[in-house]
Design a protein around this motif. Structure first.
Motif, PDB file in Angstrom:
ATOM      1  N   SER A   4     -22.818   1.643  22.088  1.00  0.00           N
ATOM      2  CA  SER A   4     -22.129   2.524  22.771  1.00  0.00           C
ATOM      3  C   SER A   4     -22.627   4.074  22.100  1.00  0.00           C
ATOM      4  O   SER A   4     -22.718   4.017  20.822  1.00  0.00           O
ATOM      5  CB  SER A   4     -20.688   2.639  23.022  1.00  0.00           C
ATOM      6  OG  SER A   4     -20.329   3.713  23.522  1.00  0.00           O
ATOM      7  N   GLN A 259     -25.937  -4.391  29.112  1.00  0.00           N
ATOM      8  CA  GLN A 259     -26.990  -3.188  28.833  1.00  0.00           C
ATOM      9  C   GLN A 259     -27.993  -3.324  28.280  1.00  0.00           C
ATOM     10  O   GLN A 259     -29.072  -2.638  28.233  1.00  0.00           O
ATOM     11  CB  GLN A 259     -25.920  -2.209  28.135  1.00  0.00           C
ATOM     12  CG  GLN A 259     -25.593  -2.670  26.716  1.00  0.00           C
ATOM     13  CD  GLN A 259     -24.497  -1.896  26.156  1.00  0.00           C
ATOM     14  OE1 GLN A 259     -23.120  -2.149  26.335  1.00  0.00           O
ATOM     15  NE2 GLN A 259     -24.726  -0.761  25.378  1.00  0.00           N
ATOM     16  N   ASN A 260     -28.065  -4.291  27.303  1.00  0.00           N
ATOM     17  CA  ASN A 260     -29.341  -4.364  26.257  1.00  0.00           C
ATOM     18  C   ASN A 260     -30.431  -4.974  26.931  1.00  0.00           C
ATOM     19  O   ASN A 260     -31.596  -4.895  26.156  1.00  0.00           O
ATOM     20  CB  ASN A 260     -28.716  -5.478  25.079  1.00  0.00           C
ATOM     21  CG  ASN A 260     -27.701  -4.747  24.321  1.00  0.00           C
ATOM     22  OD1 ASN A 260     -27.789  -3.628  23.982  1.00  0.00           O
ATOM     23  ND2 ASN A 260     -26.904  -5.494  23.821  1.00  0.00           N
ATOM     24  N   HIS A 262     -31.897  -3.432  29.226  1.00  0.00           N
ATOM     25  CA  HIS A 262     -32.165  -2.132  29.488  1.00  0.00           C
ATOM     26  C   HIS A 262     -32.637  -1.114  28.520  1.00  0.00           C
ATOM     27  O   HIS A 262     -33.081   0.034  28.787  1.00  0.00           O
ATOM     28  CB  HIS A 262     -30.996  -1.331  30.620  1.00  0.00           C
ATOM     29  CG  HIS A 262     -31.011  -2.003  31.806  1.00  0.00           C
ATOM     30  ND1 HIS A 262     -31.703  -2.199  32.797  1.00  0.00           N
ATOM     31  CD2 HIS A 262     -29.961  -3.056  32.006  1.00  0.00           C
ATOM     32  CE1 HIS A 262     -31.256  -2.892  33.894  1.00  0.00           C
ATOM     33  NE2 HIS A 262     -29.901  -3.433  33.191  1.00  0.00           N
ATOM     34  N   GLY A 273     -30.753   1.904  27.600  1.00  0.00           N
ATOM     35  CA  GLY A 273     -29.621   0.897  27.742  1.00  0.00           C
ATOM     36  C   GLY A 273     -28.868   0.503  26.549  1.00  0.00           C
ATOM     37  O   GLY A 273     -27.645   0.152  26.800  1.00  0.00           O
ATOM     38  N   TRP A 276     -25.486   2.154  27.412  1.00  0.00           N
ATOM     39  CA  TRP A 276     -25.086   2.061  28.669  1.00  0.00           C
ATOM     40  C   TRP A 276     -23.803   1.308  28.828  1.00  0.00           C
ATOM     41  O   TRP A 276     -23.662   0.834  30.009  1.00  0.00           O
ATOM     42  CB  TRP A 276     -26.155   1.836  29.739  1.00  0.00           C
ATOM     43  CG  TRP A 276     -27.353   2.865  29.835  1.00  0.00           C
ATOM     44  CD1 TRP A 276     -27.224   3.991  29.179  1.00  0.00           C
ATOM     45  CD2 TRP A 276     -28.415   2.692  30.505  1.00  0.00           C
ATOM     46  NE1 TRP A 276     -28.630   4.734  29.569  1.00  0.00           N
ATOM     47  CE2 TRP A 276     -29.248   3.877  30.681  1.00  0.00           C
ATOM     48  CE3 TRP A 276     -29.066   1.606  31.487  1.00  0.00           C
ATOM     49  CZ2 TRP A 276     -30.442   4.274  31.158  1.00  0.00           C
ATOM     50  CZ3 TRP A 276     -30.212   1.910  31.882  1.00  0.00           C
ATOM     51  CH2 TRP A 276     -30.831   3.050  31.932  1.00  0.00           C
ATOM     52  N   CYS A 277     -23.017   0.965  28.100  1.00  0.00           N
ATOM     53  CA  CYS A 277     -21.779   0.174  28.089  1.00  0.00           C
ATOM     54  C   CYS A 277     -20.976   0.704  29.516  1.00  0.00           C
ATOM     55  O   CYS A 277     -20.534  -0.093  30.078  1.00  0.00           O
ATOM     56  CB  CYS A 277     -21.046   0.159  26.819  1.00  0.00           C
ATOM     57  SG  CYS A 277     -20.455   1.639  26.333  1.00  0.00           S
ATOM     58  N   THR A 280     -22.675   0.246  32.819  1.00  0.00           N
ATOM     59  CA  THR A 280     -22.908  -1.186  33.121  1.00  0.00           C
ATOM     60  C   THR A 280     -21.894  -1.770  33.659  1.00  0.00           C
ATOM     61  O   THR A 280     -21.668  -2.466  34.466  1.00  0.00           O
ATOM     62  CB  THR A 280     -23.632  -1.742  31.741  1.00  0.00           C
ATOM     63  OG1 THR A 280     -24.789  -1.066  31.506  1.00  0.00           O
ATOM     64  CG2 THR A 280     -24.071  -3.322  32.097  1.00  0.00           C
ATOM     65  N   VAL A 310     -28.247  -0.938  37.516  1.00  0.00           N
ATOM     66  CA  VAL A 310     -27.554  -0.281  36.095  1.00  0.00           C
ATOM     67  C   VAL A 310     -28.215   0.985  35.862  1.00  0.00           C
ATOM     68  O   VAL A 310     -27.619   1.752  35.534  1.00  0.00           O
ATOM     69  CB  VAL A 310     -27.772  -1.467  35.073  1.00  0.00           C
ATOM     70  CG1 VAL A 310     -27.308  -0.973  33.726  1.00  0.00           C
ATOM     71  CG2 VAL A 310     -26.882  -2.819  35.525  1.00  0.00           C
ATOM     72  N   ALA A 314     -26.413   4.370  35.378  1.00  0.00           N
ATOM     73  CA  ALA A 314     -26.659   5.411  34.012  1.00  0.00           C
ATOM     74  C   ALA A 314     -26.964   6.790  34.744  1.00  0.00           C
ATOM     75  O   ALA A 314     -26.505   7.535  33.927  1.00  0.00           O
ATOM     76  CB  ALA A 314     -27.538   4.527  33.263  1.00  0.00           C
ATOM     77  N   PRO A 403     -21.002  -6.020  28.094  1.00  0.00           N
ATOM     78  CA  PRO A 403     -21.984  -5.418  28.297  1.00  0.00           C
ATOM     79  C   PRO A 403     -23.002  -5.784  26.937  1.00  0.00           C
ATOM     80  O   PRO A 403     -24.307  -5.566  27.036  1.00  0.00           O
ATOM     81  CB  PRO A 403     -22.100  -4.293  28.923  1.00  0.00           C
ATOM     82  CG  PRO A 403     -20.862  -3.590  28.463  1.00  0.00           C
ATOM     83  CD  PRO A 403     -19.923  -4.819  28.354  1.00  0.00           C
TER      84      PRO A 403
END
Length: 466
Positions: A4, A259-260, A262, A273, A276-277, A280, A310, A314, A403
């Motif tokens: 994050s 998120q990972n 991305h 990504g 992006w917690c 997501t 997703v 974001a 995420p």
């Protein structure tokens, strides 16, 4: 592992050291073009009655204006309440005209505006912190601003603080928080109003919210606001919280997104990504309620990217001042852009309250900070991370869509109740170097449809959210 972007959470020592220069931002003043970062935050290592308000004994108070009667209260200059299946507030006749220079584009534009100011609200708890949230639609050519002003417990007043300049799109203004707002007694940390020195005993005794609606001159357009309000709280400093007993075994069928997957995509939105917690998690809940962006909405996303929604979340939660997607009210506002969705930022006082939401079929997005060794099975540590609580096991352990997982299939996790409860509800913690840092004290996002089931409505009313 980075899970994050760093979050601002209240740390009394940091607030006391934050300085005392008073700056009250005018309604559409330009703001410094730099990211807000809370002093002392560690870098990421991975009195009203009526509808919308129910007293929350101690610690937390929620007050939201959402009914036709609510919108006819307070004071209006150019706004109008509209009835219907979802009452709202619109710009009816401009109260004035102003120029706004967007600090993130340098572009100056003229705007007509109208203003609605809420009645003064006296929370059931004199507040150390206040977080506002709003649900609105801003068609192209419109945007809105949310402000807060209040009275301290010593009868002196705060300035008007800007809590957000927001549009659901990003073609007219850049969605933004406002830095450097303080009167030496309180400060706005991106999305959170906070008393600087809580040990002094000073608190916020009452507050008003001011909503300014903007449109292109002569356009006849208007934002529509369906809900605005705030969570006020006074959570005591604590490194640990009392353990609760399990009370529920249920799991909700919430979509799973990582998120990972991305990482590296659209780095202009907070480095891609890996940070992006929050969006997501928001997208998981939006889709749980049967909403999602259209194919046309997603036309801008590279077709080679999986789960383009997703990326969409974001982009449309991104705070250009904070330079991140983790602005709490902006995530709630994003969720509420989908048809007939309500969304708020609040605090829960216990894991039992979270269980009551899940029991009613309402998942929640929670914010927490922890060392790797504090949460068994996570495999990472973080100074600020959002995950979605979707259920509880028979033993009371937490089932979360986390995420910060390597794939969508790996998103579902089970975390030990006692560990998870403490890292979510505490307000103080130690970082890897033994320094005292802040915790979120039970912050969460709650999203639900405009017409919830009777069971869901009762659960929300019990928390003062509906």
């Amino acid at each position: 592992m980075t899970s994050s972007t760093p979050r601002r959470t209240v740390l009394a020592a940091a607030l006391a050291a934050a300085g005392t220069a008073a700056t009250a931002a005018p309604a559409v003043a330009a703001v410094p073009d730099r990211a807000a970062r809370r002093p002392g935050a560690d870098p990421a290592s991975a009195g009203d009655a009526g509808r919308g308000h129910a007293p929350a004994p101690g610690l937390v108070d929620n007050r939201f204006w959402a009914s036709y009667t609510d919108w006819r209260c307070g004071s209006a200059a150019g706004t109008r309440a509209v009835a219907g299946h979802r009452p709202g507030l619109v710009l009816a006749a401009p109260a004035g005209r102003t120029d706004y220079t967007d600090p993130h584009t340098g572009r100056t534009s003229a705007w007509e505006y109208a203003v609605w100011t809420s009645p003064e609200h006296t929370p059931t708890v004199p507040a150390a912190e206040v977080i506002a949230s709003w649900n609105a639609h801003t068609p192209p050519g419109t945007w809105l601003q949310v402000e807060l002003s209040g009275t301290y417990t010593d009868a002196t007043a705060t300035p008007w603080y800007v809590l957000g300049r927001w549009a659901s799109g990003d073609g007219d203004i850049r969605r933004t928080s406002v830095d450097d707002q303080t009167d030496g007694r309180s400060t706005v940390w991106t999305d959170t109003f906070a008393i600087d020195d809580t040990a002094s005993g000073l608190r916020l005794a009452s507050y008003r919210l001011r909503l300014t609606l903007y449109r292109a001159p002569g356009s006849g357009l208007t934002p529509t606001v369906w809900r605005i309000g705030a969570m006020a709280s006074d959570i005591p400093d604590r490194f640990t919280v009392p353990a609760s007993g399990p009370g529920l075994a249920r799991e909700l069928a919430v979509p799973r997104y990582s998120q990972n997957t991305h990482v590296g995509q659209y780095p202009e939105y907070d480095n891609g990504g890996e940070a992006w917690c929050s969006p997501t998690s928001s997208q998981m809940i939006v889709e749980y309620w049967g909403r999602r962006p259209s194919a046309e909405d997603l036309d801008w996303v590279n077709p080679a990217f999986a789960d383009p929604q997703v990326c969409h979340a974001a982009r449309f939660t991104f705070d250009h001042q904070y330079e991140g997607c983790g602005n709490w009210p902006f995530n709630a506002a994003y969720a509420a852009t989908y048809p007939d969705m309500n969304a708020v930022v609040t605090r829960l006082r216990s894991l039992t309250e979270l269980e009551s939401l899940v029991r009613a079929g309402i998942p929640a997005i929670t914010s927490q900070s922890f060392l790797k060794e504090e949460l068994t099975g996570a495999g990472y540590g973080t100074s600020g991370h959002l995950m979605t609580v979707i259920g509880f096991t028979a033993d009371g352990d937490i089932i979360a869509n986390d995420p910060a997982s390597p794939s969508n299939e790996a998103v579902r996790r089970v975390y030990r109740r006692r560990e998870w409860e403490n890292i979510w509800l505490r307000t103080k913690r130690y970082d890897a170097n033994g320094k005292v840092r802040s915790g979120t004290g039970g912050v969460c996002y709650v999203y639900w449809p405009h017409r919830p089931s009777p069971t869901q409505r009762r659960a929300l009313q019990d928390l003062g959210l509906a």
